[in-house]
Design a protein around this motif. Structure first.
Motif, PDB file in Angstrom:
ATOM      1  N   LEU A  35      -4.346  -2.693 -11.923  1.00 19.76           N
ATOM      2  CA  LEU A  35      -3.469  -1.685 -11.336  1.00 19.76           C
ATOM      3  C   LEU A  35      -3.644  -0.411 -12.137  1.00 19.76           C
ATOM      4  O   LEU A  35      -3.705  -0.458 -13.370  1.00 19.76           O
ATOM      5  CB  LEU A  35      -2.022  -2.173 -11.436  1.00 19.76           C
ATOM      6  CG  LEU A  35      -1.002  -1.549 -10.507  1.00 19.76           C
ATOM      7  CD1 LEU A  35      -1.208  -2.081  -9.091  1.00 19.76           C
ATOM      8  CD2 LEU A  35       0.396  -1.888 -10.977  1.00 19.76           C
ATOM      9  N   LEU A  48      -4.896  -0.281  -6.666  1.00 20.81           N
ATOM     10  CA  LEU A  48      -5.062  -1.698  -6.939  1.00 20.81           C
ATOM     11  C   LEU A  48      -6.533  -2.038  -6.760  1.00 20.81           C
ATOM     12  O   LEU A  48      -7.109  -1.771  -5.706  1.00 20.81           O
ATOM     13  CB  LEU A  48      -4.217  -2.536  -5.978  1.00 20.81           C
ATOM     14  CG  LEU A  48      -4.415  -4.046  -6.036  1.00 20.81           C
ATOM     15  CD1 LEU A  48      -3.991  -4.600  -7.390  1.00 20.81           C
ATOM     16  CD2 LEU A  48      -3.641  -4.718  -4.901  1.00 20.81           C
ATOM     17  N   PHE A  97       4.523  -5.402 -11.957  1.00 15.72           N
ATOM     18  CA  PHE A  97       3.196  -6.016 -12.029  1.00 15.72           C
ATOM     19  C   PHE A  97       2.980  -6.666 -13.395  1.00 15.72           C
ATOM     20  O   PHE A  97       2.451  -7.777 -13.485  1.00 15.72           O
ATOM     21  CB  PHE A  97       2.113  -4.969 -11.751  1.00 15.72           C
ATOM     22  CG  PHE A  97       0.718  -5.513 -11.850  1.00 15.72           C
ATOM     23  CD1 PHE A  97       0.230  -6.395 -10.907  1.00 15.72           C
ATOM     24  CD2 PHE A  97      -0.106  -5.138 -12.892  1.00 15.72           C
ATOM     25  CE1 PHE A  97      -1.070  -6.896 -10.995  1.00 15.72           C
ATOM     26  CE2 PHE A  97      -1.399  -5.623 -12.994  1.00 15.72           C
ATOM     27  CZ  PHE A  97      -1.881  -6.514 -12.040  1.00 15.72           C
ATOM     28  N   PRO A 103       0.778  -7.926  -7.373  1.00 15.46           N
ATOM     29  CA  PRO A 103       0.829  -6.575  -6.826  1.00 15.46           C
ATOM     30  C   PRO A 103       1.394  -6.519  -5.412  1.00 15.46           C
ATOM     31  O   PRO A 103       1.840  -5.470  -4.959  1.00 15.46           O
ATOM     32  CB  PRO A 103      -0.626  -6.120  -6.843  1.00 15.46           C
ATOM     33  CG  PRO A 103      -1.406  -7.391  -6.751  1.00 15.46           C
ATOM     34  CD  PRO A 103      -0.588  -8.413  -7.497  1.00 15.46           C
ATOM     35  N   TRP A 109      -0.328  -1.945   0.809  1.00 14.34           N
ATOM     36  CA  TRP A 109      -1.552  -1.426   0.204  1.00 14.34           C
ATOM     37  C   TRP A 109      -2.530  -1.084   1.321  1.00 14.34           C
ATOM     38  O   TRP A 109      -2.692  -1.855   2.269  1.00 14.34           O
ATOM     39  CB  TRP A 109      -2.183  -2.472  -0.720  1.00 14.34           C
ATOM     40  CG  TRP A 109      -1.329  -2.776  -1.912  1.00 14.34           C
ATOM     41  CD1 TRP A 109      -0.454  -3.807  -2.035  1.00 14.34           C
ATOM     42  CD2 TRP A 109      -1.289  -2.051  -3.125  1.00 14.34           C
ATOM     43  NE1 TRP A 109       0.141  -3.756  -3.261  1.00 14.34           N
ATOM     44  CE2 TRP A 109      -0.342  -2.697  -3.959  1.00 14.34           C
ATOM     45  CE3 TRP A 109      -1.931  -0.912  -3.598  1.00 14.34           C
ATOM     46  CZ2 TRP A 109      -0.050  -2.241  -5.242  1.00 14.34           C
ATOM     47  CZ3 TRP A 109      -1.636  -0.467  -4.882  1.00 14.34           C
ATOM     48  CH2 TRP A 109      -0.710  -1.118  -5.686  1.00 14.34           C
TER      49      TRP A 109
END
Length: 113
Positions: A35, A48, A97, A103, A109
Motif C-alpha cells: 500500500l 495498492l 491495513f 486492503p 479499488w
C-alpha cells in the motif's frame, strides 16, 4: 528505503505531514500486497500493488472538489478528483491495513490499465 515498525511509521508520517507532503510504502508482511500513500497538503492518494503488474487506486468516498498533485516516490503526479482523499481518511486506511493486512476493507479499488 527505510523500514520501521508501526511506531516508526507514525513518526515518519508525522515528519512528512509537518513538511506538507510525502510518500510512504507499507507492506502487509510479504512483498505483496503493498500500500502506498502519497500526499501534498490535505490531498492524498492511496495505491495498492497486488503483484508486479497489478496496481489499483482507492476511489474517494466522495470526489474532491478538484484534481490535485501529490507525491509518488519523489515526483509530483496529477490525479483526478475521483481518487483524491482527505489526508486524515487516507491515514486511517494505512492504519487499518497495518492492523489487518486486508486492503479490501478500505473501499473500492480501481485497477490501472
Amino acid at each position: 528505503m527505510e523500514r520501521s515498525d508501526f511506531a516508526g511509521l507514525i513518526e515518519r508520517f508525522d515528519e512528512l505531514r509537518a513538511q506538507g507532503r510525502g510518500y510512504l510504502e507499507v507492506w502487509g508482511g510479504a512483498v505483496f500486497p503493498l500500500l502506498t500513500l502519497g500526499f501534498a497538503g490535505s490531498a492524498a492518494v492511496v495505491h495498492l500493488v497486488t503483484d508486479e503488474d497489478v496496481i489499483s487506486l482507492l476511489v474517494a468516498d466522495e470526489p474532491a472538489d478538484a484534481d490535485a498533485e501529490v507525491l509518488v516516490l519523489d515526483d509530483p503526479a496529477e490525479f483526478t478528483a475521483d481518487f483524491i482523499l482527505n489526508l486524515e481518511r487516507a491515514w486511517l486506511v494505512v492504519e487499518d491495513f497495518v492492523r489487518t493486512g486486508d486492503p479490501g476493507r478500505a473501499g473500492e479499488w480501481r485497477e490501472l490499465q
